[in-house]
Scaffold this active site. Structure first.
Site, PDB file in Angstrom:
ATOM      1  NE  ARG A   1     -42.348  -8.904   8.541  1.00 32.61           N
ATOM      2  CZ  ARG A   1     -42.663  -9.199   9.811  1.00 32.61           C
ATOM      3  NH1 ARG A   1     -43.011 -10.412  10.150  1.00 32.61           N
ATOM      4  NH2 ARG A   1     -42.614  -8.270  10.743  1.00 32.61           N
TER       5      ARG A   1
ATOM      6  NE  ARG B   1     -35.270  -6.108  18.818  1.00 33.10           N
ATOM      7  CZ  ARG B   1     -35.860  -7.086  18.134  1.00 33.10           C
ATOM      8  NH1 ARG B   1     -35.328  -8.316  18.163  1.00 33.10           N
ATOM      9  NH2 ARG B   1     -36.946  -6.849  17.428  1.00 33.10           N
TER      10      ARG B   1
HETATM   11  O1  CA2 Z   1     -32.997 -11.929  18.417  1.00 33.73           O
HETATM   12  C1  CA2 Z   1     -33.532 -13.028  18.481  1.00 33.73           C
HETATM   13  O2  CA2 Z   1     -33.017 -14.059  18.066  1.00 33.73           O
HETATM   14  C2  CA2 Z   1     -34.949 -13.131  19.058  1.00 33.73           C
HETATM   15  O3  CA2 Z   1     -35.045 -14.356  19.779  1.00 33.73           O
HETATM   16  C3  CA2 Z   1     -35.886 -13.132  17.875  1.00 33.73           C
HETATM   17  C4  CA2 Z   1     -37.361 -13.129  18.273  1.00 33.73           C
HETATM   18  C5  CA2 Z   1     -37.646 -12.020  19.268  1.00 33.73           C
HETATM   19  O4  CA2 Z   1     -38.986 -12.114  19.718  1.00 33.73           O
HETATM   20  C6  CA2 Z   1     -36.707 -12.071  20.453  1.00 33.73           C
HETATM   21  O5  CA2 Z   1     -36.990 -10.978  21.307  1.00 33.73           O
HETATM   22  C7  CA2 Z   1     -35.267 -12.003  20.022  1.00 33.73           C
HETATM   23  C8  CA2 Z   1     -38.242 -12.916  17.049  1.00 33.73           C
HETATM   24  C9  CA2 Z   1     -38.015 -13.898  15.959  1.00 33.73           C
HETATM   25  C10 CA2 Z   1     -38.751 -13.416  14.736  1.00 33.73           C
HETATM   26  O6  CA2 Z   1     -37.915 -13.618  13.633  1.00 33.73           O
HETATM   27  C11 CA2 Z   1     -38.283 -13.056  12.460  1.00 33.73           C
HETATM   28  C12 CA2 Z   1     -37.336 -13.080  11.464  1.00 33.73           C
HETATM   29  C13 CA2 Z   1     -37.622 -12.528  10.247  1.00 33.73           C
HETATM   30  C14 CA2 Z   1     -38.853 -11.958  10.008  1.00 33.73           C
HETATM   31  C15 CA2 Z   1     -39.788 -11.934  11.009  1.00 33.73           C
HETATM   32  C16 CA2 Z   1     -39.512 -12.495  12.239  1.00 33.73           C
END
Ligand code: CA2
Length: 145
Positions: A19, A108
């Site tokens: 996603r 963000r």
């Molecule tokens: O940018 C990053 O690596 C984050 O750590 C990713 C987190 C977010 O809450 C941080 O603010 C920044 C979210 C990870 C979720 O990853 C997904 C990947 C694909 C589909 C859905 C979620």
């Protein structure tokens, strides 16, 4: 002496590649970890990769790394912005600590602007996409080699 790095991924990073590719790219976590393992082998460093959706498990793994791993690379996912428990565990860890993000949380939503991980880390790589993972290994090796 052979060095050991622990690469920890937190909540929802198991969904990578499924996603929001415009933010996180198309690679799966397995793809990213495989690339990191190949990179670590090239550098002659031992790398262990783990992912969990559970805050307490991350705390346990950070605690267990004391005296065992030379460095931790941590993408704590959303716990980055909420977890004083992870902050405290990192504070108690004596090795090198690198905070890692695929996106740049500071660019963000406002709720991603605070990082409790950053306040307890020695370095930060963010906004480089999944390439940031191998960049983090290189940056950590410069510090611990
Ligand atoms: O940018 C990053 O690596 C984050 O750590 C990713 C987190 C977010 O809450 C941080 O603010 C920044 C979210 C990870 C979720 O990853 C997904 C990947 C694909 C589909 C859905 C979620």
């Amino acid at each position: 002496m052979n060095k050991t790095i622990l690469l920890l991924n937190g909540p929802n990073l198991n969904l990578l590649g499924s996603r929001e590719p415009e933010i996180y790219g198309y690679d799966t976590l397995a793809d990213v970890e495989a690339r990191c393992m190949t990179h670590a082998n090239t550098l002659g460093v031992t790398l262990e990769c783990r992912q969990t959706n559970h805050e307490g498990v991350l705390v346990d793994w950070i605690q267990e790394a004391r005296g065992k791993a030379d460095a931790i690379i941590l993408n704590a996912g959303a716990y980055t912005h909420t977890s004083i428990a992870i902050h405290d565990a990192l504070k108690a860890y004596d090795g090198y600590k690198m905070e890692l993000h695929i996106s740049d949380p500071k660019q963000r939503e406002a709720f991603r602007h605070i990082s409790y991980v950053e306040l307890a880390s020695d370095g930060l790589i963010a906004g480089k996409g999944v390439d940031g993972y191998t960049m983090a290994i290189d940056a950590v090796m410069e510090k611990i080699a």
